[in-house]
Design an enzyme around this catalytic site. Structure first.
Site, mmCIF file in Angstrom:
data_model
loop_
_atom_site.group_PDB
_atom_site.id
_atom_site.type_symbol
_atom_site.label_atom_id
_atom_site.label_comp_id
_atom_site.label_asym_id
_atom_site.label_seq_id
_atom_site.Cartn_x
_atom_site.Cartn_y
_atom_site.Cartn_z
ATOM 1 N N TYR A 137 8.748 -6.571 -13.170
ATOM 2 C CA TYR A 137 8.057 -6.658 -11.876
ATOM 3 C C TYR A 137 8.590 -7.852 -11.055
ATOM 4 C CZ TYR A 137 3.815 -6.874 -8.902
ATOM 5 O OH TYR A 137 2.924 -6.904 -7.860
ATOM 6 N N LYS A 145 10.377 -7.580 -7.482
ATOM 7 C CA LYS A 145 9.738 -8.199 -6.317
ATOM 8 C C LYS A 145 10.640 -9.228 -5.646
ATOM 9 C CE LYS A 145 5.783 -6.132 -5.909
ATOM 10 N NZ LYS A 145 5.695 -5.107 -4.836
HETATM 11 P P1 NAI Z 1 -2.925 -0.227 -6.040
HETATM 12 O O1 NAI Z 1 -2.599 0.326 -7.377
HETATM 13 O O2 NAI Z 1 -4.327 -0.176 -5.587
HETATM 14 O O3 NAI Z 1 -2.030 0.460 -4.925
HETATM 15 C C1 NAI Z 1 -0.726 0.900 -5.125
HETATM 16 C C2 NAI Z 1 -0.615 2.325 -4.632
HETATM 17 O O4 NAI Z 1 0.750 2.753 -4.731
HETATM 18 C C3 NAI Z 1 -1.440 3.298 -5.482
HETATM 19 O O5 NAI Z 1 -2.356 3.990 -4.666
HETATM 20 C C4 NAI Z 1 -0.403 4.204 -6.107
HETATM 21 O O6 NAI Z 1 -0.844 5.544 -6.286
HETATM 22 C C5 NAI Z 1 0.750 4.107 -5.125
HETATM 23 N N1 NAI Z 1 2.045 4.443 -5.765
HETATM 24 C C6 NAI Z 1 2.483 4.023 -6.968
HETATM 25 N N2 NAI Z 1 3.710 4.497 -7.205
HETATM 26 C C7 NAI Z 1 4.058 5.232 -6.116
HETATM 27 C C8 NAI Z 1 5.216 5.952 -5.771
HETATM 28 N N3 NAI Z 1 6.266 6.025 -6.605
HETATM 29 N N4 NAI Z 1 5.266 6.561 -4.570
HETATM 30 C C9 NAI Z 1 4.202 6.498 -3.723
HETATM 31 N N5 NAI Z 1 3.070 5.832 -4.020
HETATM 32 C C10 NAI Z 1 2.995 5.199 -5.194
HETATM 33 O O7 NAI Z 1 -2.390 -1.733 -6.066
HETATM 34 P P2 NAI Z 1 -2.345 -2.871 -4.929
HETATM 35 O O8 NAI Z 1 -2.780 -4.121 -5.562
HETATM 36 O O9 NAI Z 1 -3.001 -2.427 -3.691
HETATM 37 O O10 NAI Z 1 -0.772 -3.011 -4.709
HETATM 38 C C11 NAI Z 1 -0.111 -2.821 -3.476
HETATM 39 C C12 NAI Z 1 1.205 -3.585 -3.495
HETATM 40 O O11 NAI Z 1 0.944 -4.995 -3.507
HETATM 41 C C13 NAI Z 1 2.068 -3.318 -4.731
HETATM 42 O O12 NAI Z 1 3.423 -3.303 -4.344
HETATM 43 C C14 NAI Z 1 1.786 -4.513 -5.619
HETATM 44 O O13 NAI Z 1 2.829 -4.762 -6.523
HETATM 45 C C15 NAI Z 1 1.660 -5.601 -4.557
HETATM 46 N N6 NAI Z 1 0.951 -6.803 -4.999
HETATM 47 C C16 NAI Z 1 -0.399 -6.801 -5.174
HETATM 48 C C17 NAI Z 1 -1.049 -7.957 -5.532
HETATM 49 C C18 NAI Z 1 -2.516 -8.029 -5.630
HETATM 50 O O14 NAI Z 1 -3.031 -9.165 -5.773
HETATM 51 N N7 NAI Z 1 -3.231 -6.927 -5.565
HETATM 52 C C19 NAI Z 1 -0.302 -9.186 -5.809
HETATM 53 C C20 NAI Z 1 1.092 -9.110 -5.567
HETATM 54 C C21 NAI Z 1 1.694 -7.946 -5.174
#
Ligand code: NAI
Length: 302
Positions: free
Chosen positions: A166, A170
């Protein structure tokens, strides 16, 4: 100041079926953007597919008078990424904003990490961001306008135990956006990176429930909306956002030392000057690789 609006603009938000992406999609739509709500569905570690999350967000936007269309493609496939962008073109004739947000986690310490889990995480985050950006860039270049916001993580910028896959993906996104910033500049395409912190199903694996409830994705969304707006004029920058905290992170190079390149430079000379070489006090950012090379050459009097 006047309200930031997105009337006449089309936004693509990947992974917008839940968590942060959903908050971005709802905010942009509430301010007039037509939104492509992309989400493959499936589990937090990238297993299975489900069209329900994206459709629900679209329904929510429409209920409140906004305009949105769902897309269920996989960002980590080139054909899928092209279809995501084409959904914006087919429905709204343009793509002005791309928010690369889709993501999964497959945490394991380095020695325990399966090669498949390393590759899967790189595919979704890094390849997915590259594919969607490449597909959108062609249209943004034609329009001479574009705003791209991609998603990094503190795990990449600062490191985190058990997240080599990851963290690599990133920080790769930061490098990708640094270069997209250079290529987009002459076409009015700005590319920035967000480092979010929010309670979502991804962070639910590492944060206690009361913290998850407090740091809502809605705190990150205003920063992403600003970076997606016409008002924003910065590019190639990294912004942290979460829990009411907003800040810029940067890669800084210290003043360093210059030895005479004509003389023999030895490892002992490096050891003797290591403190000064390591210091970033009085350091600076470089706007591009060429600027950094130019700095070295100017000191060499070439
Ligand atoms: P989340 O799991 O709620 O949202 C991620 C969404 O991406 C999910 O709805 C999932 O179905 C969708 N997804 C996954 N693989 C996919 C694909 N191949 N094609 C299309 N859609 C896909 O998680 P969150 O926390 O909202 O994450 C959003 C972004 O923020 C991610 O890139 C995560 O790595 C990043 N992030 C989040 C942090 C946090 O504190 N929540 C911290 C640092 C980064």
């Amino acid at each position: 100041m006047s309200e930031i609006q997105f009337d006449g603009k089309t936004a693509v938000v990947t992974g917008a079926g839940g968590g942060l992406g959903k908050a971005y999609a709802l905010l942009l739509a509430s301010r007039g953007a037509k939104v492509v709500v992309n989400d493959l569905g499936g589990t937090f570690d990238g297993k299975g597919v489900d069209s329900t999350p994206a459709q629900k967000v679209v329904d929510q936007i429409k209920t409140t008078g906004g305009e949105a269309v769902a897309n269920y493609e996989n960002v980590s496939e080139w054909a899928g990424a092209q279809k995501i962008i084409q959904t914006a073109i087919d429905n709204y004739g343009q793509v002005d904003i791309l928010i690369n947000n889709a993501g999964i986690l497959r945490d394991k310490s380095l020695l325990k990490m399966e090669i498949a889990d390393y590759l899967k995480v790189i595919e979704v985050h890094l390849n997915g961001t590259f594919f969607c950006t490449k597909a959108a860039f062609a249209h943004m270049r034609e329009q001479n306008y574009g705003r791209i916001v991609s998603t990094a993580s503190a795990a990449g910028v600062y490191g985190n135990f058990g997240q080599t896959n990851y963290g690599a993906a990133k920080m790769g996104i930061v490098g990708l956006m640094n270069c997209v910033c250079q290529e987009g500049a002459r076409y009015g395409i700005l590319a920035n990176t967000i480092v979010p912190t929010a309670g979502t199903r991804l962070t639910a694996t590492v944060m206690p429930p009361d913290v998850i409830d407090k740091i809502k994705p809605e705190y990150v969304a205003p920063m992403v909306a600003y970076l997606s707006s016409e008002l924003c004029q910065v590019s190639g920058k990294i912004f942290s956002a979460g829990g009411g905290y907003y800040s810029r992170a940067a890669i800084i190079e210290g003043p360093g030392v210059f030895f005479d390149p004509e003389a023999k430079i030895t490892p002992e000379m490096i050891a003797e000057q290591f403190e000064q070489i390591s210091s970033v006090e009085g350091g600076r950012e470089f706007g591009s690789a060429m600027e950094q090379t130019g700095h070295i050459l100017s000191k060499m009097s070439v």
